[in-house]
Design an enzyme around this catalytic site. Structure first.
Site, PDB file in Angstrom:
ATOM      1  N   LYS A 195      44.785  46.459  36.612  1.00  0.00           N
ATOM      2  CA  LYS A 195      45.501  45.593  35.674  1.00  0.00           C
ATOM      3  C   LYS A 195      46.906  45.369  36.209  1.00  0.00           C
ATOM      4  O   LYS A 195      47.691  46.309  36.349  1.00  0.00           O
ATOM      5  CB  LYS A 195      45.545  46.217  34.284  1.00  0.00           C
ATOM      6  N   LYS A 248      42.219  42.450  35.957  1.00  0.00           N
ATOM      7  CA  LYS A 248      42.965  41.612  35.015  1.00  0.00           C
ATOM      8  C   LYS A 248      44.342  41.321  35.594  1.00  0.00           C
ATOM      9  O   LYS A 248      45.032  42.262  35.993  1.00  0.00           O
ATOM     10  CB  LYS A 248      43.092  42.334  33.671  1.00  0.00           C
TER      11      LYS A 248
END
Length: 323
Positions: A195, A248
Site C-alpha cells: 500500500k 493499492k
C-alpha cells in the site's frame, strides 16, 4: 513472422474472432464493491468528490449490496464512519460499531454475499492516523493489539474475510493469532500488503473522514518510487499468514501487480482507488472521454497486469456492462 506472410489484422476483422482469441477476460466474479457505512436510517449522503458514491446507513447499504449481488458481484468491502472518535479508536472494535452493525445486517439479509471488512484505525481516531500516536510518532507495536481486536470484532459480527489496511509491521501475524485463538481459524485475511503513500486517496479521505490531522502517512505507507520493497512487504505478509495480498493503488502501480504476480501464486487483489475513479468521472462529466469505455479499459488493464480480484467503485456499473 513478417508481412505479407503474417497479417495480424486477419484475426481482428470481426467481433467473433476478437472474442475467440482475447487473452484477458474480465468477469463480474473479479469485482469487489467498496461501501461506506454511517449511522442513522434512510441516510444516503452524496460524496461530492466521488460522483455516484454515497455514505450509506445500514438499511441503504443493504439495498445497494442487494443490487450488487443480483448483478453477480460476489463481495463487498465495508468502511465505517463512526459517530464519535477518540485517540484509541474505541469505536473500531466496539461490538455495536458501525461496521459490526452493517456486517450483521448483511449476513442476515444476504447470507451468500461475501462481506469483507477493512481493518484500520484512521476513521476512528481523532488524529486520523492508522495507529496509536506517541507525540508526533505512530507507535507501531502499541497499535497491533487494537488492530487485532478490531479484526476479531468483525469476525464475531459475521465477516467472511478481514482486510488490514493500516501498514503497521507485524499486524497480519497478530491478527492471524487472535483469530486462531478465538475459533476463527477458517477466516481468511486479505492483506493490503503493498500500500503506497499515494495522492490518489484524496476523495476516499473525504468519504471516510479519515485525513490525518497532522503530518502524513509516509512513515508507514510505502514510497511510490519503490518496487523491490513491495516484494519484501508481500513476502512478509504471506509468511505471517495472509491468504490474499493486495496492491493499492492499482492503475499507477500496474508494474507492481505484474512483478508480484511473478513472485507468488497466492491470489492478488488490486484496489482501483477513489482518485482513479474520480478522475474518470470528472473527465466524463466534462465530455472529454467516454466514461464507460475508459472504465472497462482500466479494469481490463488491472486484470491483465495480474490481479485476480479488483476492488472498484465502478463495480455496479462494470457488472451491468459485463452482463
Amino acid at each position: 513472422m513478417l508481412f505479407p506472410d503474417y497479417r495480424p489484422r486477419r484475426l481482428r476483422q470481426n467481433e467473433a474472432f476478437r472474442r475467440m482469441i482475447r487473452e484477458t477476460k474480465l468477469s463480474v466474479d473479479d469485482l469487489i464493491l467498496p461501501l461506506f457505512a454511517i449511522s442513522g436510517k434512510g441516510v444516503k449522503n452524496p460524496i461530492e468528490s466521488m460522483p455516484g458514491q454515497y455514505q450509506l446507513s445500514v438499511d441503504n447499504l443493504v439495498k445497494t449490496s442487494k443490487e450488487a449481488f443480483e448483478l453477480g458481484i460476489p463481495a463487498v468491502i465495508l468502511f465505517g464512519i463512526p459517530n464519535k472518535k477518540d485517540p484509541l479508536a474505541t469505536r473500531a472494535y466496539a461490538k455495536d460499531g458501525i461496521v459490526q452493525k452493517a456486517t450483521r445486517a448483511l449476513k442476515e439479509k444476504l447470507p451468500d454475499l461475501a462481506v469483507i471488512t477493512d481493518v484500520c484505525l484512521c476513521q476512528y481516531t481523532d488524529h486520523g492516523h492508522c495507529g496509536v500516536i506517541d507525540g508526533q510518532n505512530i507507535d507501531n507495536d502499541a497499535s497491533l493489539d487494537l488492530l487485532a481486536r478490531t479484526a476479531l470484532s468483525h469476525a464475531a459480527a459475521g465477516a467472511d474475510m478481514v482486510a488490514p489496511s493500516d501498514m503497521m509491521d507485524g499486524r497480519v501475524a497478530e491478527i492471524r493469532n487472535i483469530l486462531d485463538e478465538n475459533d476463527f481459524s477458517q477466516l481468511p485475511i486479505l492483506s493490503y500488503a503493498a500500500k503506497y503513500c499515494s495522492a490518489y486517496y484524496g476523495p476516499f479521505r473525504d468519504a471516510a473522514d479519515s485525513a490525518p490531522k497532522f503530518g502524513d502517512r509516509r512513515t508507514y505507507q510505502m514510497d511510490p518510487a519503490n518496487a523491490l520493497e513491495a516484494i519484501r512487504e508481500v513476502s512478509m505478509d504471506i509468511e505471517e499468514g495472509a491468504d490474499i495480498i493486495m496492491v493499492k493503488p492499482a492503475l499507477a502501480y500496474l508494474d507492481i501487480i505484474c512483478r508480484i504476480r511473478e513472485e507468488t501464486d497466492l491470489p492478488i487483489a488490486a484496489y482501483n482507488v477513489s482518485g482513479e475513479y474520480s478522475m474518470i468521472k470528472a473527465a466524463e462529466e466534462k465530455g472529454w472521454l467516454d466514461g464507460k469505455k475508459v472504465m472497462m479499459e482500466t479494469l481490463t488493464a488491472i486484470k491483465r497486469a495480474g490481479a485476480d480480484l479488483i476492488l472498484t467503485y465502478f463495480a455496479i456499473e462494470a457488472a451491468k456492462e459485463l452482463n
